[in-house]
Design an enzyme around this catalytic site. Sequence first.
Site, PDB file in Angstrom:
ATOM      1  N   CYS A 141      -5.028   8.640   0.776  1.00  0.00           N
ATOM      2  CA  CYS A 141      -4.931   7.198   0.503  1.00  0.00           C
ATOM      3  C   CYS A 141      -5.968   6.429   1.323  1.00  0.00           C
ATOM      4  CB  CYS A 141      -3.514   6.709   0.813  1.00  0.00           C
ATOM      5  SG  CYS A 141      -3.258   4.961   0.438  1.00  0.00           S
ATOM      6  N   CYS A 142      -6.086   6.765   2.633  1.00  0.00           N
ATOM      7  CA  CYS A 142      -7.100   6.106   3.469  1.00  0.00           C
ATOM      8  C   CYS A 142      -8.509   6.376   2.929  1.00  0.00           C
ATOM      9  CB  CYS A 142      -7.009   6.589   4.918  1.00  0.00           C
ATOM     10  SG  CYS A 142      -5.623   5.916   5.867  1.00  0.00           S
ATOM     11  N   CYS A 163       1.956   0.855   6.680  1.00  0.00           N
ATOM     12  CA  CYS A 163       1.588   1.881   7.673  1.00  0.00           C
ATOM     13  C   CYS A 163       1.466   1.326   9.091  1.00  0.00           C
ATOM     14  CB  CYS A 163       0.269   2.539   7.286  1.00  0.00           C
ATOM     15  SG  CYS A 163       0.337   3.377   5.698  1.00  0.00           S
ATOM     16  N   CYS A 219      -7.947   6.815  10.488  1.00  0.00           N
ATOM     17  CA  CYS A 219      -7.940   6.705   9.035  1.00  0.00           C
ATOM     18  C   CYS A 219      -9.176   7.328   8.405  1.00  0.00           C
ATOM     19  CB  CYS A 219      -7.842   5.240   8.624  1.00  0.00           C
ATOM     20  SG  CYS A 219      -9.145   4.235   9.312  1.00  0.00           S
TER      21      CYS A 219
HETATM   22 FE1  SF4 Z   1      -3.182   3.815   2.500  1.00  0.00          FE
HETATM   23 FE2  SF4 Z   1      -1.701   3.428   4.701  1.00  0.00          FE
HETATM   24 FE3  SF4 Z   1      -4.264   4.273   4.888  1.00  0.00          FE
HETATM   25 FE4  SF4 Z   1      -3.659   1.769   4.136  1.00  0.00          FE
HETATM   26  S1  SF4 Z   1      -3.300   2.721   6.167  1.00  0.00           S
HETATM   27  S2  SF4 Z   1      -5.173   3.070   3.247  1.00  0.00           S
HETATM   28  S3  SF4 Z   1      -1.813   2.087   2.865  1.00  0.00           S
HETATM   29  S4  SF4 Z   1      -2.497   5.382   3.999  1.00  0.00           S
END
Ligand code: SF4
Length: 249
Positions: free
Chosen positions: A128-129, A215, A240
Amino acid sequence: MATSAAKTPSDLVVEGAAHAPDDVRGVIRWATERFGDRLALALSLGIEDTIMLHLLDEAAAAVGVRPRVFTLDTGRLPPESYEMLERLRDRYRLPIEVFFPRAEAVEQLYRLKGPLSFYNSVEDRKECCGIRKVEPLGRALAGAEAWLVGLRRAHGPTRAEVQRVERDIGNGGLWKLSPLIALSDEETWALAKALDVPVHPLHGRGYPSIGCAPCTRAVAPGDPPRAGRWWWEDPDQKECGLHRRGSTG
Ligand code: SF4
């Protein structure tokens, strides 16, 4: 940019670091003079980046250049971050560019894994990141020779080795500058107060670190500053991908 085929990346780090002053304002002024319009500031909207925006805005006006300022709108930011963005847009002269994730990549992620896949595993969280932050960062940094980031060693173990000036191998070898790297929490807040910069509303509600809403949460007094980021993961995983330690130095 100080590049030379005869020099190793480590030589270049030493060369860059040797010329950079130690104080925060000095580093930003030096970077503004050296890189001009090819300097970029990555804005997470937290206190470190707001300090840098303030000083970069000042330096850019003094030097007569237009460094770039950008932020990544992951689509999962808390409402307070949009309020903060508006305040910064009103306050400073440098325009703030906003980069979004590719819509088709987010749609595919939802189709395959749903909207909350980041809670499943470190791999799913990093996926996701990767879609929402790392890929847009690559586009945001296109054409830049150097970027300013708000990393501090006091943030925790994943940042203990960061240097004030280093080569960012993970992002094409451009210079990565961390003017606040050696500042403690107390020194950071004292500087913010002295400059009278806008403060993200969540800092006052127990959030030392600002990130995506699902998050990031408030921390208890005395907890490590990044304890509220991906709190369900091991502390050594709390990055991230924007600051991969592929850098030299
Ligand atoms: Fe996705 Fe959480 Fe990363 Fe944001 S911090 S990009 S919602 S995994």
